[in-house]
Design an enzyme around this catalytic site. Structure first.
Site, PDB file in Angstrom:
ATOM      1  N   SER A 285       0.854  -1.193   0.000  1.00  0.00           N
ATOM      2  CA  SER A 285       0.000   0.000   0.000  1.00  0.00           C
ATOM      3  C   SER A 285       0.884   1.235   0.000  1.00  0.00           C
ATOM      4  CB  SER A 285      -0.891   0.021   1.242  1.00  0.00           C
ATOM      5  OG  SER A 285      -1.572   1.259   1.355  1.00  0.00           O
TER       6      SER A 285
ATOM      7  N   TYR B 165      -2.275  -0.281  10.535  1.00  0.00           N
ATOM      8  CA  TYR B 165      -2.241  -0.632   9.118  1.00  0.00           C
ATOM      9  C   TYR B 165      -0.977  -0.088   8.453  1.00  0.00           C
ATOM     10  CZ  TYR B 165      -3.655  -1.028   4.233  1.00  0.00           C
ATOM     11  OH  TYR B 165      -3.696  -1.322   2.896  1.00  0.00           O
TER      12      TYR B 165
ATOM     13  N   ALA C 200       1.835   0.694   9.828  1.00  0.00           N
ATOM     14  CA  ALA C 200       3.003  -0.018  10.350  1.00  0.00           C
ATOM     15  C   ALA C 200       3.162  -1.368   9.658  1.00  0.00           C
ATOM     16  CB  ALA C 200       2.869  -0.202  11.857  1.00  0.00           C
TER      17      ALA C 200
ATOM     18  N   LYS D 272       2.071  -2.351   6.710  1.00  0.00           N
ATOM     19  CA  LYS D 272       2.428  -2.221   5.298  1.00  0.00           C
ATOM     20  C   LYS D 272       3.835  -1.657   5.125  1.00  0.00           C
ATOM     21  CE  LYS D 272      -1.293  -3.843   3.430  1.00  0.00           C
ATOM     22  NZ  LYS D 272      -1.278  -5.083   2.613  1.00  0.00           N
TER      23      LYS D 272
END
Length: 250
Positions: free
Chosen positions: A141, A154, A156, A158
């Site tokens: 992402s 999230y 962290a 990715k």
């Protein structure tokens, strides 16, 4: 003109029941691959379009947070014909800023987005090593490259993959295995419902192309990295984001 031909290849798409994973599964099948989608959903996703293409896609239920099940199911798929391509798209995303991110929410993101995907990657790579090569494509992402306010866990999870993809590529390249990732920008999937209509419009206005991506646009990049056209591509985190990262802070 060269075309992508995956006839005779076997692929898994983890998180393949919805969104980007579903679009990627169909793209791989359209190119001729036999595809197994894996997700927590017990039922197979509905694929429209060519019956011939849809018939190349099968489905198995799998919760990637259950590591023993991941190893077992992937080994069963391998024993049934092998894995040439692994697209790793499963993820959880729940909003919470740092101060409101409790232990359970943090653990859910790490269990799926980090530990679960790593187990899938490791199991696939072990099989690909025995087969003499393969392609691993992680769905990351843009939130792994820049912050996204209110999504601490999230981002962290990715962000970890940006460097782990490079490390895995270094380890695997001598064995004929390509490890790369696609970094989608804001994409019109079920996860877009996390935002209200006004926020969606604000985000679209801030992206240089002035719109959200479609799942198919992300799947096209996945297909390239899964194909022989990417044989000399290793350790790349490819943004497919409408220029979001190029634009700088929003």
């Amino acid at each position: 003109m060269r075309t992508i031909d995956l006839d005779g290849k076997r692929a898994i798409v983890v998180g393949g029941a919805t969104g980007i994973g579903r679009a990627s599964a169909y793209a791989l099948a359209e190119a001729g691959a036999e595809v197994v989608t894996l997700s927590r959903r017990a039922e197979a996703p509905a694929f429209t379009g060519s019956r011939e293409v849809a018939d190349r896609i099968s489905h198995r239920a799998l919760d990637v947070a259950r590591r023993e099940d991941v190893v077992r199911v992937l080994q069963e798929i391998g024993d049934d014909g092998g894995i040439d391509v692994a697209v790793l798209s499963a993820a959880v995303i729940e909003p919470a800023a740092v101060e409101t991110c409790d232990d359970d929410l943090w653990r859910r993101h790490m269990d799926v987005n980090v530990d679960g995907i790593f187990t899938c990657a490791r199991s696939s790579i072990r099989q690909m090593t025995e087969r003499g090569g393969g392609k691993v494509v992680v769905i990351g992402s843009v939130s792994g490259m820049v912050g996204n306010p209110g999504f601490a866990a999230y981002c962290a999870s990715k962000g970890l993959w940006v460097n782990l993809v490079r490390q895995m590529a270094l380890d695997c390249a001598p064995r004929g295995i390509n490890v790369n990732s696609v970094l989608p920008g804001f994409t019109s999937t079920e996860l877009a419902d996390l935002y209200d209509d006004q926020t969606k419009a604000t985000i679209a206005a801030a992206v240089p192309v002035r719109r959200w991506a479609t799942p198919q646009e992300i799947a096209d990049a996945v297909l390239f990295l899964a194909s022989p056209m990417a044989d000399y591509v290793h350790g790349v985190n490819l943004p497919v984001d409408g220029g979001y990262l190029a634009a700088g802070p929003i």
